[in-house]
Structure formats: C-alpha cells, structure tokens
Scaffold this motif. Structure first.
Motif, PDB file in Angstrom:
ATOM      1  N   MET A 771      44.283   2.698   2.091  1.00  0.00           N
ATOM      2  CA  MET A 771      42.985   3.104   2.613  1.00  0.00           C
ATOM      3  C   MET A 771      43.108   4.498   3.222  1.00  0.00           C
ATOM      4  N   TRP A 772      41.965   5.137   3.371  1.00  0.00           N
ATOM      5  CA  TRP A 772      41.881   6.411   4.095  1.00  0.00           C
ATOM      6  C   TRP A 772      40.870   6.247   5.217  1.00  0.00           C
ATOM      7  N   MET A 773      41.303   6.590   6.428  1.00  0.00           N
ATOM      8  CA  MET A 773      40.435   6.489   7.599  1.00  0.00           C
ATOM      9  C   MET A 773      40.050   7.898   8.030  1.00  0.00           C
ATOM     10  N   THR A 774      38.743   8.177   8.092  1.00  0.00           N
ATOM     11  CA  THR A 774      38.274   9.473   8.564  1.00  0.00           C
ATOM     12  C   THR A 774      37.643   9.304   9.934  1.00  0.00           C
ATOM     13  N   ALA A 775      37.837  10.291  10.778  1.00  0.00           N
ATOM     14  CA  ALA A 775      37.244  10.279  12.118  1.00  0.00           C
ATOM     15  C   ALA A 775      36.457  11.555  12.324  1.00  0.00           C
ATOM     16  N   SER A 776      35.264  11.425  12.897  1.00  0.00           N
ATOM     17  CA  SER A 776      34.411  12.568  13.184  1.00  0.00           C
ATOM     18  C   SER A 776      34.406  12.853  14.674  1.00  0.00           C
ATOM     19  N   SER A 777      33.996  14.056  15.023  1.00  0.00           N
ATOM     20  CA  SER A 777      33.996  14.453  16.428  1.00  0.00           C
ATOM     21  C   SER A 777      33.025  13.631  17.266  1.00  0.00           C
ATOM     22  N   ASN A 778      32.052  12.978  16.623  1.00  0.00           N
ATOM     23  CA  ASN A 778      31.116  12.143  17.378  1.00  0.00           C
ATOM     24  C   ASN A 778      31.594  10.696  17.496  1.00  0.00           C
ATOM     25  N   GLY A 779      32.847  10.417  17.080  1.00  0.00           N
ATOM     26  CA  GLY A 779      33.415   9.086  17.249  1.00  0.00           C
ATOM     27  C   GLY A 779      33.143   8.126  16.122  1.00  0.00           C
ATOM     28  N   VAL A 780      32.557   8.590  15.022  1.00  0.00           N
ATOM     29  CA  VAL A 780      32.292   7.717  13.879  1.00  0.00           C
ATOM     30  C   VAL A 780      33.537   7.649  13.004  1.00  0.00           C
ATOM     31  N   VAL A 781      33.972   6.430  12.707  1.00  0.00           N
ATOM     32  CA  VAL A 781      35.154   6.193  11.871  1.00  0.00           C
ATOM     33  C   VAL A 781      34.708   5.558  10.569  1.00  0.00           C
ATOM     34  N   MET A 782      35.241   6.054   9.459  1.00  0.00           N
ATOM     35  CA  MET A 782      34.942   5.486   8.146  1.00  0.00           C
ATOM     36  C   MET A 782      36.249   5.056   7.499  1.00  0.00           C
ATOM     37  N   LEU A 783      36.246   3.851   6.911  1.00  0.00           N
ATOM     38  CA  LEU A 783      37.402   3.325   6.201  1.00  0.00           C
ATOM     39  C   LEU A 783      37.058   3.294   4.720  1.00  0.00           C
ATOM     40  N   ILE A 784      37.847   4.014   3.909  1.00  0.00           N
ATOM     41  CA  ILE A 784      37.495   4.259   2.510  1.00  0.00           C
ATOM     42  C   ILE A 784      38.629   3.806   1.606  1.00  0.00           C
ATOM     43  N   HIS A 785      38.300   3.052   0.584  1.00  0.00           N
ATOM     44  CA  HIS A 785      39.257   2.675  -0.467  1.00  0.00           C
ATOM     45  C   HIS A 785      38.750   3.235  -1.787  1.00  0.00           C
ATOM     46  N   GLU A 786      39.448   4.259  -2.276  1.00  0.00           N
ATOM     47  CA  GLU A 786      39.062   4.960  -3.502  1.00  0.00           C
ATOM     48  C   GLU A 786      37.586   5.380  -3.410  1.00  0.00           C
ATOM     49  N   ASN A 787      36.732   4.929  -4.318  1.00  0.00           N
ATOM     50  CA  ASN A 787      35.351   5.404  -4.295  1.00  0.00           C
ATOM     51  C   ASN A 787      34.405   4.449  -3.571  1.00  0.00           C
ATOM     52  N   ARG A 788      34.959   3.612  -2.682  1.00  0.00           N
ATOM     53  CA  ARG A 788      34.137   2.594  -2.015  1.00  0.00           C
ATOM     54  C   ARG A 788      34.292   2.704  -0.501  1.00  0.00           C
ATOM     55  N   LEU A 789      33.144   2.654   0.208  1.00  0.00           N
ATOM     56  CA  LEU A 789      33.152   2.620   1.662  1.00  0.00           C
ATOM     57  C   LEU A 789      33.383   1.175   2.107  1.00  0.00           C
ATOM     58  N   VAL A 790      34.520   0.925   2.746  1.00  0.00           N
ATOM     59  CA  VAL A 790      34.872  -0.431   3.176  1.00  0.00           C
ATOM     60  C   VAL A 790      34.266  -0.754   4.537  1.00  0.00           C
ATOM     61  N   ASP A 791      34.266   0.244   5.438  1.00  0.00           N
ATOM     62  CA  ASP A 791      33.797  -0.019   6.795  1.00  0.00           C
ATOM     63  C   ASP A 791      33.381   1.301   7.443  1.00  0.00           C
ATOM     64  N   ARG A 792      32.445   1.224   8.349  1.00  0.00           N
ATOM     65  CA  ARG A 792      32.036   2.373   9.145  1.00  0.00           C
ATOM     66  C   ARG A 792      31.594   1.875  10.505  1.00  0.00           C
ATOM     67  N   PHE A 793      32.129   2.475  11.556  1.00  0.00           N
ATOM     68  CA  PHE A 793      31.808   2.001  12.898  1.00  0.00           C
ATOM     69  C   PHE A 793      32.038   3.126  13.901  1.00  0.00           C
ATOM     70  N   GLN A 794      31.553   2.878  15.117  1.00  0.00           N
ATOM     71  CA  GLN A 794      31.671   3.837  16.209  1.00  0.00           C
ATOM     72  C   GLN A 794      32.792   3.405  17.130  1.00  0.00           C
ATOM     73  N   ILE A 795      33.729   4.331  17.407  1.00  0.00           N
ATOM     74  CA  ILE A 795      34.758   4.026  18.390  1.00  0.00           C
ATOM     75  C   ILE A 795      34.102   3.897  19.756  1.00  0.00           C
ATOM     76  N   ASN A 796      34.395   2.822  20.478  1.00  0.00           N
ATOM     77  CA  ASN A 796      33.711   2.628  21.762  1.00  0.00           C
ATOM     78  C   ASN A 796      34.149   3.689  22.760  1.00  0.00           C
ATOM     79  N   ARG A 797      33.314   3.877  23.773  1.00  0.00           N
ATOM     80  CA  ARG A 797      33.512   4.868  24.831  1.00  0.00           C
ATOM     81  C   ARG A 797      33.306   6.298  24.348  1.00  0.00           C
TER      82      ARG A 797
END
Length: 880
Positions: A771-797
C-alpha cells in the motif's frame, strides 16, 4: 513605451497570456528595425535636454566620494519620512529621431519609533503599499486586464521588508517591478534585487540596497559645472553608475544607470544610438508629514487577493475550433477561384502569411513540417495574403524548396477576416469534413512539433477539437482553483470540502499514544532498526532526539553558519550501526553532514565554494551500490555551470561522480532497471522528462511521462516497486513502476485533493498487499493500493492544526503488550491522560511473522510531536 511595443500592443490588445508578457520584449526587439520606422514619424523630433557625461574623475582615490556617499546614505537612514515623484527616463535616437520614454519610480516612506516602516511605491506598472499589517502589490497592465484583477497580498509578521523578499521572489511580480514588461533589459543577475530597482529604497533601508550601492568597488567625484551638486561615479564590476547629490541636503537629485543594464542587442544596434537611462528625483522631500491614507492597503471590490500571482490562462485559440471552416474564396496563380468548401476529403493545414510583411523563417519552418507530416490523405497549403503580384513572385521562389506544399492567394485578406485572425502568420488545420481542430497564431514560441502531431492525429480521425475544448475547460478550472488556494484572506487554510468528505477510517481506529511539546518542530527522521530513535528539527538550527516514549533525550545546536537555517533532515545507517545525518534547506546553498554524535564531518559545497545561484533541491542518503559505506546524492539547481546531480562519499566527503545533462527538478530512489539488489536514482523535470541513473550516476534509460510533471519519487520498504507523485493541469496522480520504465498502474487523486498539500508518501502493507499512504498538511490520510482508494480519513487532533511532516515506523506494534501496560487507551483515550511517571515498554517489533494488527505514525504539528497508533478494526467493526 517603445514605438514597436505600441504597435504590438495594438495588434494583440485582447491577449491575456503570461507567455505574451514574458516574450513581449524579445518580440519587440526582434521586430524593432523592420516594423517601427513607419511609426516613429509621429514621435517627437526635437532633441530632449539630456545632460552629456563629459566630466573627468578627480585624483582622490575614492576617499572623498566614499565620504559623500556615506553622508547621503546616513541622511536617508535617519529620516522619519521621505517622498519623491521620481521618473525613469529612457532616451535614445531611432534612425536619427529622438525618442523619450517615461516610467514612474516614485517612493513614499515613513518609519516610527516602533520600527513599523511604511512604503508606498509606483515602480513601472506596479503599485506597492505596505504598512505594519500587510503589503499589497497591484499591477496596472491593460493586455492582461490588470493580471485579471489579482492583487498580491501578504500579512506582515515581523517587518514588511520580509514581504519585499517574498514579493521579489514571485516571478510575475518581479517581471513588472524590474521593468521587463516595459523596457528591454539585460538578463537578471543573481542578486535578489532586480537590475533596475529604486535607489531610494536602498538608501532608506539597508536590506533593499543593491550591491553597487552597498558594496561599491570604487566611488569617485566627477568634476562638473554646478557648484551646488556633487557628481559621483560609482563603479561595481563592469558597470559605472553616476549619481548627482545636493551639497546642502545630501539628497539624490539624479541617477544615470550604466547602459549595460539594457539588453545587449539594444546596446550594439546601429539604428539605436545615444542611449541614456536616467532617473530624475523630482520633488524629493525629507521629514515632512505624509498623509496616512497613502499607505492604506484596502482592496478594491473587484480585487482578487493572492499570496502569489497565478499565471493567467492563455485565451482559447479560436471559437472556430470544433466548428465548420467558414466560407471564403482563394485564388490560384492562374486566377482560378477556389472556395473553402472545395478543401473537403483531405486533412488540410493552411498557413496564412502576409506577403507584404513576409515572415520567411516561419514559412521555412512550415515547409520542413510538410516533409514530416505529409501523407497522400493530407493537404498542406500556404495562403499568401496581400498584393497578388508580390505574392505570386514569392511563391515561385518557395515552390523550389518543397514539392509537398501548394500555394494559394488572398489579395483582399478575406480569409483573415472570416477566420478573425488578429495576427499573421497563423495555421489552421481541419479534417476531411472541414471541421476546424487546430488553430495557432504563430508567435515566438515553438509550434512545429505540436502542429505535426495535430495533423497526424486529425488525419487518423481523432477528435482533437473536443480534446482541446475539454483541456481548456480543465485549465480554466485549475486557474480558478489556484486563485482560491492562494487567497490569503480565505477563512481557513484547511480544505473544507476535502475534510467534509472525509469519513472515519474503514480499517483503523486511532489511539494517541503520546504527544510531546517542541519548539516549532518540522521534519522527522526515524531510526527503527533496533531501538527506536526519533530525530526532529526544532526551528531552523536545532535537532531534538526523542525515545519511543516521546521523552526528549537530547537537544543539539547545529554547527552551521550564523546566518544559515535548515528545514530538511536525512539519515543513513550502515550495517555496523553507524549513522550519518545531512541537514539542509530547500533552495539553500549548502548541505551539512554530521556523525552520530552530531559532530560536523563536512559541508558540500565546501565553505567558500558555495555560489549564490546554487539551489539545493533534493538530498538522498543511501547505499545504492551495497558496499556498506553510504553515499549522499545531491540535486542542485541554478545556472548551467553549477547545476546537476552529484554523488558524495559519506566516509570521506569526496565527490565521486556527477550528472549534468539537463536541469533536474526532483530526484528519488527507484527500482526501475535496478540489478543485483542495487537501487537506482530517478531524475525528473516538472515537464515529465525522466532519466534513470545507476549508483555511479550513469544514465540507464530516458523516457517521458506524457506531460505529467513529477513532484516526488519514492521506493517501498521492500524495494519491490517505485511510486511517483505527478501533477498535470487537471490534477495529480500516483504512478507505480516495477522493474521497467513502463507504468504498472496509475491512481488519480480526486479533484478536491490539493496536490501541493501532500507532505508525505509512505509505503506500508495491509492484508499482505503493498500500500501507499499519503498525508496532507491538513491531516487527511489516504491509503492507496495500485489504482484503488482503500481508505481515507482524518488524523485526530489535526483538524485545526497544520501537519508539517509524517512518518510511519517499520516496527509493528505489539498490541497485547501495550494494552497490558496502558489499559486506558483501549477506549481510545490519549496516553497523555495517563501519568507520565508510569513506565511502559517501547514499541517493539512483533515476534510473530503475521501481519500486524496496528501501525504507529509519528507527526509534527506547530504544537509538537505526536505518536498515534492505528488499531485494526475487526471484521464486525468495519462491516466486512
């Protein structure tokens, strides 16, 4: 305004492209001597009263001159207020006729006892105002609609002089402030200040002083007739500027700039003579009251505030694209009439040229294009507009150069009017049904390759017209998105649309293990081979070492020059457990390498060898050739003679190899074409050109990513594949590679995801899949497997706090051990709620070979460093 520039502005009055802005001067002077003679007859014919420079230097060795300049600078630096109505004048003779240009250079300045400087300046077409709250820059430019009403706006934090450096770093703002939009000047120097910049700003404030004023090579007094004025010759490098200073007030009355600040072609022209570039400081006043409204920064209702000027979209080439070619009549050399409707059944490329102002170079390029693009199903035609006799004579000469092109004539410019051509030459390509697919009014930019591609695709039946319209709509959408993104007055830096669409994680629940307050933390570096050590940059000159529990073990002040700060940190550890650290600043001039005890080993480039035009872009510490020694790979931007990718041995600091074929925007490790367990270097440009280098920086493969600009490249922990973060006009993507340059998969980010906000791309595994995990400066994390978005969520705090960096530990969490010792976190409460005195074990690798049930991420925010465990949800919890 130069005469030729008036002509071009009239011809292109509805153009709104930054490309036009950037090429305006170059176009002007290429055409200067062929087009402007008819125009200058309307210019002034009387000679302006320009003072000749005939004085001789006194034999004072510069002592008196330096003293006069020092007193003048002191007079300005002690002033509470200053104002003038300065005018920059460009005088020259064009074919014997005197021409004068006038450009504003006026300055108003006020300082108070608290150090709140205020500015109000008119510099060429820029209007700049600054007070203790903010700084604004408005550009008056009719061809671009005042940059589409954009206004540069930045809040003042410490002083508005800092805002000046930000403003001059904006390429569009600098283009107008430097005068490039109005007069032909030489290439910009490496100085942060433009070649032409108001001298009074440098006199009033040292940080705005040009090098020739603050560090002159020689200052001498020039003998002249006026007994009330000092005339100084100030020499810096190869240039000598002349300054007239009032003997009583020590205020500057006049400045004459060295002609070398102007374009070299202008200096060497035989048609343009008697060049003088002079600034007259009219109505210069010191320590007199200035109305406070002069420094007001209120924005007009139509204003679009931006932190950085956004490139203006080019106008759509023609409304005819996608529609049928209009009806018009052309003639052959035998006067036979050919209606445009007779061009059916073949893909047709028409180049329209004005025979009366013949552009031979562009026609020659079109003839070469014919050889590359011609097929039996294509027709390539040059339409010569204007007087028939001249046009036919011209065509006879051209026919010998190409048998693939035929010539038609339009004596009355009827076709130009029907096609609404604003300038010639121009190219129109239509398909077999006369639908227009390609339209280009040729300027100074390259156009041949694009036209050849268009002809071939149209001939194959591709719907190029619909593609162009769709791309342009996306381009406009991206432009307006950028305007919103760079609006400093928007309510929140967080992307509200993205956060609102973010749902809780489908796979994890979040448990905060600990949070440690740090002083302005930034980038993170983790060593999790054995005992877990975390290194964090604090501010710009300190590194903090923390344990797996978040306890600060050590703070180390970096041994770097006093005027240098760093914002990046990299680490390499060999098989013997020895560690090397590299710290640097993006865009800085040096990389500093330290050992495990933070003793400085060496600097690259060495102290004294760093140049102002160097820009450190990327640094990689790795052992690509697997010799257990470690190397540092540095990507340096700047001028051609300094830029490139360099390999430095960590144990000696010696340069081993380099690669300098072209400018490289980003580098990263890659598995593409890697052999025998080694790893390669992936180099890429913002235009999508890529080259793979081996550990010795020898090119292995060069290829293109079809217009995608590469922002970063990553390699997964198992070194199985590589991943590129790319950007195009309509958004961004992750592109995955295995062992060859052919992409294995591509994931397109949703339109709500700001690619510029992605701060980390981290490899991990889930259910046995990479998997590839991307993190944005606004705390949004995306979990990606090849061409599919597996998960997306906000890191708390982090909903209301910027995330500056995020790392994922390779060590898995032994959930049973953590739960046993800290039962409070089972319900999701933060570890901070548990007494800090209560001991618990470090996060240790699982002894089992099973897929871990949780992951730990470390992230920095302005408040400090946090460790958050992502606990895997069971199947009944996540609904699977």
């Amino acid at each position: 305004m130069l005469a030729i520039q008036l002509l071009l502005k009239a011809a292109r009055k509805d153009g709104i492209t930054m490309q036009y802005i950037q090429n305006r001067n170059r176009l002007c002077w290429v055409c200067l001597f062929t087009l402007c003679l008819a125009f200058v007859n309307g210019c002034r014919t009387d000679q302006p009263q320009v003072e000749n420079q005939t004085g001789q230097s006194q034999a004072d060795n510069g002592v008196a001159g330096n003293e006069i300049l020092r007193k003048s600078i002191a007079r300005y630096r002690d002033a509470q207020t200053y104002s003038d109505q300065a005018i920059l004048k460009l005088h020259y003779r064009l074919s014997g006729k005197w021409v004068e240009e006038y450009h504003p250079q006026s300055v108003m300045f006020q300082r108070d006892d608290r150090g709140n400087d205020r500015f109000s300046c008119k510099i060429f077409n820029a209007r700049i105002r600054a007070n203790e709250k903010c700084m604004t820059c408005f550009v008056f430019d009719l061809p671009t609609g005042n940059l589409d009403d954009q206004v540069w706006y930045n809040a003042v934090k410490k002083s508005n002089v800092e805002c000046w450096s930000q403003l001059l770093a904006d390429p569009i703002a600098r283009h107008f402030i430097s005068g490039e939009s109005e007069i032909p000047i030489c290439q910009q120097s490496d100085s942060p200040l433009p070649v032409i910049f108001p001298i009074t700003l440098g006199m009033l404030h040292s940080e705005l002083s040009a090098a020739w004023l603050s560090k002159p090579d020689q200052v001498s007094v020039v003998t002249q007739n006026d007994p009330d004025v000092y005339q100084l010759a100030i020499k810096h490098g190869q240039r000598t500027h002349y300054v007239w200073i009032d003997k009583n007030t020590y205020l500057i009355q006049r400045l004459q700039l060295d002609n070398q600040v102007l374009a070299e072609a202008l200096q060497k022209s035989s048609e343009v003579t008697d060049l003088k570039l002079v600034v007259d400081f009219k109505n210069a006043k010191i320590d007199e009251p200035i109305a406070q409204e002069q420094f007001a920064t209120q924005l007009a209702k139509r204003a679009r505030p931006v932190k950085q000027f956004v490139k203006i979209p080019e106008s759509f080439p023609s409304k005819l694209i996608g529609y049928r070619l209009p009806e018009f009549a052309l003639q052959s050399d035998s006067t036979a009439q050919i209606d445009s409707s007779m061009l059916r059944r073949q893909t047709t490329a028409l180049m329209f040229v004005d025979a009366m102002v013949f552009q031979s170079d562009d026609v020659a390029r079109f003839l070469k294009v014919a050889a590359a693009a011609w097929t039996p199903t294509t027709r390539l035609t040059v339409v010569l507009c204007g007087e028939k006799q001249i046009a036919v004579s011209t065509s006879k000469k051209l026919e010998k150069k190409s048998k693939r092109v035929n010539f038609l004539f339009d004596p009355n410019y009827t076709s130009c009017k029907k096609l609404k051509l604003r300038q010639l030459p121009a190219v129109v390509v239509c398909d077999k049904k006369l639908q227009v697919h390609y339209f280009k009014q040729i300027s100074n930019d390259p156009w041949q390759d694009a036209m050849v591609t268009a002809i071939k695709r149209i001939d194959q039946g591709d719907d190029v017209a619909s593609e162009m319209r769709r791309d342009y709509e996306n381009f406009l959408e991206e432009y307006h998105r950028q305007l919103t993104l760079k609006n400093p007055l928007r309510k929140s830096e967080t992307s509200a649309s993205l956060v609102s669409q973010t749902t809780p994680s489908k796979n994890f629940k979040q448990v905060e293990l600990w949070s440690t307050a740090l002083n302005s933390p930034g980038k993170i570096c983790i060593d999790d081979r054995g005992q877990l050590d975390i290194f964090v940059l604090e501010g710009f000159r300190t590194v903090a070492k923390l344990s797996s529990r978040g306890k600060i073990i050590q703070r180390k002040q970096l041994e770097i020059p006093a005027n240098v700060g760093v914002d990046q940190i990299q680490m390499y550890r060999n098989n013997n457990g020895n560690r090397w650290f590299a710290v640097y600043s993006k865009g800085g001039q040096q990389v500093f390498v330290f050992d495990d005890q933070w003793k400085k080993l060496f600097t690259f480039p060495a102290t004294g060898q760093a140049k102002q035009n160097l820009q450190i872009r990327d640094v990689i510490l790795a052992d690509l050739d697997r010799d257990n020694r470690g190397e540092m790979y540095i990507n340096i931007g700047g001028t051609r003679q300094h830029r490139g990718v360099f390999r430095i041995e960590l144990d000696s600091g010696n340069q081993h190899a380099s690669y300098t074929l072209q400018a490289v925007d980003t580098i990263g490790q890659t598995t593409i074409l890697a052999r025998n367990g080694q790893t390669n270097i992936f180099c890429a440009t913002s235009g999508g050109q890529a080259v793979v280098l081996n550990a010795e920086l020898i090119p292995q493969k060069t290829f293109s990513l079809d217009g995608f600009g590469v922002r970063s490249t990553q390699i997964d922990a198992g070194k199985i594949n590589s991943c590129l973060l790319t950007m195009k006009n309509d958004g961004g993507s992750l592109i995955g590679f295995a062992a060859n340059p052919k992409p294995a998969w591509k994931f397109d980010f949703p339109s709500s995801q700001k690619i510029d906000s992605i701060i980390s791309i981290i490899p991990t595994k889930m259910n046995g899949s990479a998997m590839w995990m991307t993190a944005s400066s606004n705390g949004v994390v995306m979990l990606i497997h090849e061409n599919r978005l597996v998960d997306r969520f906000q890191i708390n705090r982090t909903q209301n706090s910027e995330v500056r960096d995020m790392k994922l530990s390779e060590q898995a969490v032994d959930e049973a051990e953590v739960r046993k010792e800290v039962p409070a976190i089972v319900s999701g409460k933060a570890l901070a709620a548990v007494s800090s005195e209560q001991p618990y074990r470090r996060l240790a690798p699982r002894r089992s070979q099973e897929q871990p049930d949780g992951l730990v991420i470390f992230l920095t925010t302005p408040r400090g460093l946090s460790a958050i465990r992502l606990e895997r949800l069971s199947s009944d919890q996540n609904g699977q």
